[in-house]
Design an enzyme around this catalytic site. Sequence first.
Site, PDB file in Angstrom:
ATOM      1  N   LYS A 134      -5.905   3.446   9.137  1.00  0.00           N
ATOM      2  CA  LYS A 134      -5.008   4.434   8.502  1.00  0.00           C
ATOM      3  C   LYS A 134      -5.560   5.843   8.621  1.00  0.00           C
ATOM      4  O   LYS A 134      -4.820   6.796   8.898  1.00  0.00           O
ATOM      5  CB  LYS A 134      -4.791   4.055   7.042  1.00  0.00           C
ATOM      6  CG  LYS A 134      -3.980   2.773   6.857  1.00  0.00           C
ATOM      7  CD  LYS A 134      -3.858   2.385   5.400  1.00  0.00           C
ATOM      8  CE  LYS A 134      -3.034   1.107   5.235  1.00  0.00           C
ATOM      9  NZ  LYS A 134      -2.912   0.694   3.833  1.00  0.00           N
ATOM     10  N   SER A 163       0.797  -1.227   0.000  1.00  0.00           N
ATOM     11  CA  SER A 163       0.000   0.000   0.000  1.00  0.00           C
ATOM     12  C   SER A 163       0.833   1.282   0.000  1.00  0.00           C
ATOM     13  O   SER A 163       0.269   2.363   0.028  1.00  0.00           O
ATOM     14  CB  SER A 163      -0.923   0.003   1.223  1.00  0.00           C
ATOM     15  OG  SER A 163      -0.180  -0.023   2.417  1.00  0.00           O
TER      16      SER A 163
END
Length: 808
Positions: free
Chosen positions: A755, A712
């Site tokens: 996140k 990611s």
Amino acid sequence: MNDETNAGTQPNETRSHHADEISHTLVHSGPAPKPEVIQILPMRETVLFPELVMPVVIDQPGAIASAQHATRNKQPVGLLLAAADSDSGDNGDTPGNGLHRIGTGANIMRYVTSGDGEHHLICQGIARFRVREFIKDEEGRLSAKVAWLDEPAPEGDKHVDARMDNLRNSALEAIELMDQPSRELAHAIRSITSAALLADAVAGYLGLKAKEKQQILDAVDLESRLDRVQSFLDYRLEVMRLSREINQQTQQRMGEHQRKAMLREQMRSIQRELGEDETVAEEVERLRESLDEAKLPEEAAEQTERELRRLSRMSDASAEYSMVRTYLELMAELPWSKLSTDRIDIDESREILDEDHYGLDKIKRRILEHLAVHKLNPEGKAPILCLVGPPGVGKTSLGRSIARAMNREFVRASLGGVHDESEIRGHRRTYVGSMPGSIINHLRKAGTRNPVFMLDEMDKLGASAHGDPASALLEVLDPSQNDSFNDHYLGVPFDLSKVMFIATANVLDAIPGPLRDRMEVIEVPGYTREEKLQIAKRYLVDRQLEQAGLKPEQCTIGDDTLEALISDYTREAGLRNLDREIGAIVRHAAVQVAEGKAGPGTITPEDLADILGPKRVDNEIAMRTSIAGVSTGLAWTPAGGDILFVEASRSPGNGKLTITGQLGDVMKESAQAALSLVKARAKDLGIEQKRLDKSDIHIHVPAGAIKKDGPSAGVALYTALVSLLTDRKVRADVAMTGEISLRGQVLPIGGVKEKTLAAHQAGIKTVMLPHRNRKDEEDIPENVRGALDIRYVSHVDEAIEIALSEID
């Protein structure tokens, strides 16, 4: 009351006496006077046996006076049954109200008053009578004008004779079925030639109720009376046959048990004669009783019986003796048949979950769904739940709350560091020091076969040369086959189908695929700052104060202080560090109170530096520099979300790429892909090809002691490289995440909630997410969504346009 009408349930001597009376009556009874007016005695029991000698008990004042008057004047009396709700048979001004109209006439032969005050009459029956009119004299005695009912004596009536023979045979069979059959009573029944007397005599020992006896007394017609007695006798015969059959079965079982007990006693006697130690036999007997109480299934019972026989032949000094005894003790202690009674109330369960946990609405809803299904279908195969989330978010306490909501026992087995299959399945008993596995051990401690069983730290299982414990759990966590779980130590199947298993893990990827496939995964995310503040206020502060023995007024921690603790001293997805810091503050206050001071009172944010030291969490924004080649990425870790910096630098060379910062293979490949994409799009980005060819690129991710991996970071790596090679700075308030392809597409990632929470806590204003992650926006807390500018991008060009500032 006619005490002898229940002769069928009395000892032999009573029935014998009764038979003597019948015989005597047949020989000596003679005609008796039958006046038109007689004294009436209300009775609580119907008196049958006209023409027989019978004992009668009277206990009502009016009846006593009438009996005494009749005895003095040698007059007959009438015995009438009083209604169930009538005490005297004479209510108000209506004489005889509540009394039946047909009764038994009798002469009083003897009047006796017992020491306890009861009045007994010995009466000679005369005949049935029907009351024509009740009379009450001035002294309150009750008498009546009566019509005497002579018994019909049909001679040669085949219908009466057939009924009489059938009744006699049934009566003799009933006598034989009695616990102690009476020869005298049977002889008396055989010698009766009168159909009316036979009907009354048989009815006398049937143990009928007063109402049923009255039905027989009311039956003037002889055939009808015989039919009624036959009907009552048939029912009594059926009951007696069933009772004898049940008694025989019971005696057979008891006989087998007594036989075994006698044989065991003989065996102990033989052992004593041989001088052998009788403690072995006593131990075997004790174990046998314990195993009988445990109600083992058939296969397990056969296994334990074989082991008991082996044990009985061993000496207690034998090494194997203790092994077999330990095995049998375990089999007796296991909850083979013990089940907790579920008490599931959805509203109460919701209150329990809300009381124990703040937030986690999605998790609570799924747990309530599970409880509702179990309540509606208790026999259904429930799924195995797996709670996955960072440390300290309340996974284990959720299991305890579920157990409390279901009224079940709670047991917890930690799987962290387990690397031997035998710790799950147990050791075979051929080995010295063998023992059952963790599953069986914890069920023995629970004491029930349906506890809530938590398998903690499922992702920390390890494999070794001794086997793979994760593979051993495949059978345990499969509802279709765990009803016959085979522990190596037991050697027989144990039913785990009633156990509610709940697994926990920090990282789902560390759980093997086949094991993960057997469980329903429920992700337990980290908490926002607001949720941490509420949990600290509602639970943590009070708990620490209670543990320290302080009162709230001696140490008060305000909301602003808790917020400072959350932002400056802890940064985690869970609450463990926050709980520790609150505990440190409370202990600081406890020292002052123990010294005799009043305590610090209210703790302010300014006091934290003196109590806990300087701030431990730096503001990540301060670490950013306005230098081209530095971007901010978002990462997911087992402890929750975090931010990381991607730094890129250029030096003269020949196009070599260097990657540092403890990056895993996947992240290194992402860096290679990002550089290849930059080279492919150099012309569009305004980057000179010569600059790329004559430069060595170095990519570094700080905090090099921490291993980092995952796909990611592709967008952050690409942005840092473009920033470096175009001399355009990355905006300091922008963070990004997403995987990239060689065509420039931004691919979806996981851990969106964690996140975005990390970005919000670090002071980020704008977050870039892959466009295909828009569906995950509902997982982001509403207050975080409101504070962040979330941009969804599908191509790296969009990310560059948002993240990079213009060239100075």
